[in-house]
Enzyme design. Structure first.
Site, PDB file in Angstrom:
ATOM      1  N   HIS A   1       2.687  -1.366   6.680  1.00 16.83           N
ATOM      2  CA  HIS A   1       2.047  -2.295   7.466  1.00 16.83           C
ATOM      3  C   HIS A   1       1.341  -2.956   6.682  1.00 16.83           C
ATOM      4  O   HIS A   1      -0.466  -2.091   6.289  1.00 16.83           O
ATOM      5  CB  HIS A   1       1.552  -1.622   8.731  1.00 16.83           C
ATOM      6  CG  HIS A   1       1.419  -2.464  10.220  1.00 16.83           C
ATOM      7  ND1 HIS A   1       2.436  -3.006  10.860  1.00 16.83           N
ATOM      8  CD2 HIS A   1      -0.457  -2.905  10.276  1.00 16.83           C
ATOM      9  CE1 HIS A   1       1.513  -3.282  11.738  1.00 16.83           C
ATOM     10  NE2 HIS A   1       0.185  -3.419  11.544  1.00 16.83           N
TER      11      HIS A   1
ATOM     12  N   SER B   1       1.516  -7.923  13.699  1.00 19.37           N
ATOM     13  CA  SER B   1       1.504  -6.554  14.179  1.00 19.37           C
ATOM     14  C   SER B   1       0.752  -6.970  15.385  1.00 19.37           C
ATOM     15  O   SER B   1       2.026  -7.405  16.443  1.00 19.37           O
ATOM     16  CB  SER B   1      -0.269  -6.233  13.977  1.00 19.37           C
ATOM     17  OG  SER B   1      -0.130  -4.561  14.364  1.00 19.37           O
TER      18      SER B   1
ATOM     19  N   ASP C   1       7.126   1.918   7.150  1.00 18.12           N
ATOM     20  CA  ASP C   1       5.973   0.606   8.207  1.00 18.12           C
ATOM     21  C   ASP C   1       6.342   1.337  10.160  1.00 18.12           C
ATOM     22  O   ASP C   1       6.772   1.144  10.490  1.00 18.12           O
ATOM     23  CB  ASP C   1       6.166  -0.999   9.684  1.00 18.12           C
ATOM     24  CG  ASP C   1       5.067  -1.009   9.846  1.00 18.12           C
ATOM     25  OD1 ASP C   1       4.874  -0.211  10.728  1.00 18.12           O
ATOM     26  OD2 ASP C   1       4.958  -2.477  10.010  1.00 18.12           O
TER      27      ASP C   1
END
Length: 319
Positions: free
Chosen positions: A289, A164, A259
């Site tokens: 995610h 991320s 995501d």
């Protein structure tokens, strides 16, 4: 409704909606992440296959950067047979994700790759906005290379990886090291990467479910890191803005079907390929995610984790 992986559907059904702006109360967000990760951290603390050493290096502003050095206990220090190394950069929207010890992903990388993993505690936004965090991560990379002998590592086999926002910082550190003639990076692991402060991706518009990271929340992440009046971000802040990707290390890019960051990850992978950078891509349909933290015992989580760890291991231990 978009496709949801059958193993993950029961987990998703039980998730509550997230706050509309999860970073408005940053301390609550940090506490919530620590609570989510607590079972994983307990497993790391009880793991006898790794040993952990506390260390620190100096950041660009004279600041102290705390590090944890994680190494496999089964592989002794041997100057004649140095181990590969990994700089692991945690995620968390540039503003949370810090833990009291090394993350579970750092531990996984240590065991899977037979590597010395350095887990870096970089400065967080909004207290410390760009470029504090990324400069701290780059300083940690320089420290690893400069202390290769002490660490018992091979300076030609250093990887940088993160998830991320950690993947954003990973990509930025690789750009910085290339541009500054810094340490050689053998591999970059970009897991569910957050790469672009611009908002022009179909997956951001499509993924709006508030039970997990969604498109409307992404601009708030960038506001926290760069400031709401940021204007055009530099490439070291938002690596998708880099115009030249040539000469970067081989990459692994992981994306997920639910995501909002999927399309920018795939687009960055395509641009790396066009720049003649070796890239391996893994997409997980029907997963959101950071789904692994919510469904750790599912086979899709185990397969996904094994896939990126295999890529890391193979990159650092070439035949």
């Amino acid at each position: 409704m978009s496709y949801v992986h059958p193993e993950l559907a029961p987990v998703l059904d039980k998730l509550p909606e997230r706050p509309e702006n999860p970073v408005v109360d940053i301390q609550a967000t940090r506490d919530g992440f620590k609570a989510l990760m607590a079972p994983w951290m307990e497993a790391v603390a009880a793991d006898t296959t790794v040993e952990i050493e506390e260390a620190a290096c100096t950041g660009p502003d004279g600041n102290r950067i705390d590090l944890q050095i994680v190494r496999p206990t089964a592989l002794p220090r041997d100057a004649a047979n140095p181990l590969p190394a990994v700089l692991y950069i945690h995620g968390g929207g540039f503003s949370f994700g810090e833990l009291d010890g090394p993350s579970p992903m750092a531990r996984q990388a240590t065991v899977a790759a037979g590597a010395v993993v350095v887990n870096v505690h970089y400065r967080l936004a909004p207290e410390h906005r760009y470029p504090a965090g990324v400069e701290d991560c780059y300083a940690a990379l320089v420290w690893i290379a400069a202390h290769a002998q002490r660490l018992g590592i091979d300076p030609d086999r250093i990887a940088v990886t993160g998830a991320s926002a950690g993947a954003s910082l990973t990509a930025a550190v690789c750009l910085m090291s290339r541009d500054r003639d810094g340490p050689a990076v053998a591999f970059q692991g970009l897991l569910i990467p957050l790469l672009d402060d611009r908002d022009d991706y179909p997956s951001r518009r499509r993924v709006t479910d508030r039970r997990f990271t969604n498109g409307p929340g992404i601009p708030r992440t960038w506001d926290t890191y760069l400031g709401a009046d940021r204007g055009d971000a530099p490439a070291y802040a938002a690596p998708a803005r880099a115009t030249d990707l040539r000469g970067l290390p081989a990459a692994y890019v992981l994306t997920c079907g639910l995501d909002p960051l999927r399309d920018e990850g795939l687009d960055f992978a395509r641009r790396l390929i066009e720049a003649d950078v070796p890239v391996e891509i893994k997409d997980v349909p029907g997963a959101w995610h950071l789904f692994e933290a919510y469904a750790p015992e599912t086979s899709v989580t185990r397969r996904t984790t094994a896939h990126w760890l295999r890529a890391l291991r193979d990159a650092l231990n070439p035949a």
